[in-house]
Write an enzyme that holds these catalytic residues in place. Structure first.
Site, PDB file in Angstrom:
ATOM      1  N   LYS A 189      76.031  40.165   0.196  1.00 15.00           N
ATOM      2  CA  LYS A 189      75.493  41.466  -0.257  1.00 15.00           C
ATOM      3  C   LYS A 189      76.280  42.640   0.320  1.00 15.00           C
ATOM      4  CE  LYS A 189      72.563  39.977   3.144  1.00 15.00           C
ATOM      5  NZ  LYS A 189      71.520  39.075   3.450  1.00 15.00           N
ATOM      6  N   VAL A 192      71.241  38.993  -4.032  1.00 10.17           N
ATOM      7  CA  VAL A 192      69.943  39.693  -4.002  1.00 10.17           C
ATOM      8  C   VAL A 192      68.851  38.716  -4.431  1.00 10.17           C
ATOM      9  CG1 VAL A 192      68.582  41.652  -4.862  1.00 10.17           C
ATOM     10  CG2 VAL A 192      71.071  41.850  -4.704  1.00 10.17           C
ATOM     11  N   GLY A 217      61.633  31.027  12.381  1.00  7.22           N
ATOM     12  CA  GLY A 217      62.994  31.047  11.826  1.00  7.22           C
ATOM     13  C   GLY A 217      63.153  32.026  10.668  1.00  7.22           C
ATOM     14  N   ASP A 232      69.732  45.530   5.357  1.00  9.26           N
ATOM     15  CA  ASP A 232      69.863  44.428   4.385  1.00  9.26           C
ATOM     16  C   ASP A 232      69.340  44.875   3.008  1.00  9.26           C
ATOM     17  OD1 ASP A 232      69.918  41.270   3.925  1.00  9.26           O
ATOM     18  OD2 ASP A 232      67.973  41.975   3.230  1.00  9.26           O
ATOM     19  N   LYS A 270      71.244  45.451  -0.803  1.00 11.63           N
ATOM     20  CA  LYS A 270      70.746  44.823  -2.038  1.00 11.63           C
ATOM     21  C   LYS A 270      70.395  45.884  -3.082  1.00 11.63           C
ATOM     22  CE  LYS A 270      69.022  40.757   0.446  1.00 11.63           C
ATOM     23  NZ  LYS A 270      67.869  40.217   1.175  1.00 11.63           N
ATOM     24  N   GLY A 316      66.610  31.240   2.150  1.00 12.54           N
ATOM     25  CA  GLY A 316      66.517  29.794   2.379  1.00 12.54           C
ATOM     26  C   GLY A 316      67.641  29.058   1.680  1.00 12.54           C
TER      27      GLY A 316
HETATM   28  N1  HSE Z   1      67.589  38.308   5.733  1.00 10.91           N
HETATM   29  C1  HSE Z   1      67.270  38.296   4.345  1.00 10.91           C
HETATM   30  C2  HSE Z   1      65.774  38.514   4.142  1.00 10.91           C
HETATM   31  C3  HSE Z   1      67.622  37.036   3.624  1.00 10.91           C
HETATM   32  O1  HSE Z   1      65.014  38.490   5.116  1.00 10.91           O
HETATM   33  O2  HSE Z   1      65.367  38.703   3.016  1.00 10.91           O
HETATM   34  C4  HSE Z   1      69.014  37.000   3.133  1.00 10.91           C
HETATM   35  O3  HSE Z   1      69.293  38.033   2.236  1.00 10.91           O
END
Ligand code: HSE
Length: 437
Positions: free
Chosen positions: A109, A136, A191, A205, A209, A306
């Site tokens: 991303k 995304v 996790g 993040d 996206k 995942g």
């Molecule tokens: N770290 C991201 C999230 C997952 O928590 O959505 C990978 O894009």
């Protein structure tokens, strides 16, 4: 050994959690994909600096190298799957692969948000493509629909929950009344949150996206720096109690709207009315709601992280690319629907946002306090819709005020808070949240 005519050679860059998931998926489901495609997907190289990582993955160790030249200089490679993450060297490897006429499939991303337009143009110039569905929403389809299925629409807005880590934390805070730190510790134990969760918690993040989604949707270049950003670290268990009482959920929303004054792009926690679909997207789920002039509103919801969900998007992109490679090898040039930025739209400054607001503050519990605060709001043209006062500290004689406003301008609300914060009767501004409906 001579390669089969119908063999598509794949290079995998990165054997981390997602890379291992893709390698396992290829082993497990490769024969089914081959049958579906009428081609043979062959894993030719794996680039991984940490050679020990290969030990836990059931791949032929002879495929694994830590030398990028071995992989990128091999002319037999048709498709490069980039799963290194981060900006560099991923960006350089992708560029090199495209310039030498390879299809690229990536989940990156950061690279796509910062350099996507350049890479898409490079791909077109070299008669290939870069596919990035996994960047995304992991396996939940959003890029494909924006690039193809919704392309006959003028997209007017996107409202999305595109970070699973923060959505998990906010859901725990909301359902169990946990404090932010407790909810974060739970997410880390399970996790869902990384040891250094800064990119997720601070909304970085989600900004990457959203920049990708907004650029695709509005056919303009939305850079990560264009997106207004606030993370979730200032949220307090009390905000969730008040949200509940007032009929809202709190979500880290990514919003992109096409408005007359320009593109409004922002990521911040927001009050979402309980009746809205996005309000009930809980846990690690992601959801993207798109509004177009022909289709109206559509919602894509599903797992946003995942190894298996991500491999779902990556392998679909690989199959798509494999089909194009085979067509080109057979001398057929089917072509693909191009995506072009095409226009330069101005960005709307955050100060010009108009919406409703929730404000929580601690004040002195004495006569005339409400009048002083109300005057502050009135002076800046911010109209109060409702006020709740809760007794808070009997000894200190302070109370907590929760104010909901009517639609107001961001700049006026910020000035109101600044001024209210200076009043002797206001001990603390607790939180300010936008209401998104
Ligand atoms: N770290 C991201 C999230 C997952 O928590 O959505 C990978 O894009």
């Amino acid at each position: 050994m001579m390669a089969r005519q119908d063999q598509i050679e794949i290079a995998l860059l990165g054997l981390g959690v997602i890379g291992s998931g893709v390698a396992r998926t290829l082993l497990e489901k490769g024969p089914a994909y081959d049958q579906q495609l009428g081609l043979h997907l062959s894993l030719r190289h794996i680039l991984e600096r940490d050679l020990y990582k290969a030990e836990g993955v059931p791949v032929d160790r002879r495929l694994v190298t830590d030398d990028s030249h071995v992989v990128l200089d091999d002319k037999a490679v048709d498709i490069v799957i980039e799963l290194l993450g981060g900006e560099r060297p991923a960006y350089d490897f992708i560029k090199e692969a495209l310039c030498s006429g390879r299809y690229v499939v990536t989940a990156n991303k950061e690279v796509m948000a910062k350099h996507g337009l350049e890479l898409l143009a490079l791909a077109q110039e070299h008669g290939v493509d870069i596919l990035f569905e996994a960047s995304v929403g992991s396996g939940t389809p959003v890029i494909g629909p924006l690039r193809r299925d919704l392309s006959a629409n003028e997209i007017t807005s996107i409202r999305a929950i595109i970070n699973g880590t923060t959505n998990y934390i906010l859901t725990r805070m909301s359902k169990e009344g946990l404090d932010f730190q407790e909810a974060l510790s739970q997410a880390q134990a399970l996790g869902y949150a990384e040891a250094d969760p800064t990119n997720d918690l601070e909304g970085i993040d989600a900004v990457y996206k959203l920049a990708i989604l907004a650029s695709l949707a509005f056919h303009t270049h939305v850079r990560p720096d264009d997106v207004y950003r606030e993370g979730i670290t200032s949220l307090n268990a009390r905000d969730f109690r008040y949200a509940q009482e007032l009929g809202y959920a709190i979500k880290l929303l990514a919003v992109a709207r096409r408005e007359e004054e320009g593109v409004d792009v922002r990521v911040h926690p927001a009050f979402v009315p309980r009746g809205e679909l996005l309000a009930s997207v809980d846990g690690v789920l992601n959801a993207v709601q798109v509004e177009g002039d022909l289709l109206g509103r559509v919602l894509f919801q599903g797992p946003g992280a995942g190894p298996r969900p991500t491999a779902s998007a990556i392998m679909a992109d690989v199959m798509d690319a494999a089909y194009s490679v085979a067509a080109a090898k057979a001398g057929r040039t089917g072509g693909r629907l191009p995506w072009r930025a095409g226009r330069t739209l101005p960005m709307k400054p955050m100060a010009e946002l108009t919406t409703r607001y929730y404000l929580r503050m601690e004040v002195a519990d004495q006569p005339g306090v409400l009048a002083q605060i109300a005057r502050c709001f009135g002076d800046h043209g911010v109209s109060i819709a409702s006020v709740i006062q809760k007794e808070r500290d009997e000894v200190a004689q302070t109370a907590e005020l929760v104010i909901m406003t009517h639609v107001a301008r961001e700049e006026s609300v910020q000035k109101t808070i600044e001024e209210a914060g200076k009043l002797a009767v206001v001990s603390r501004i607790g939180n300010l949240l936008r209401v998104e409906s």
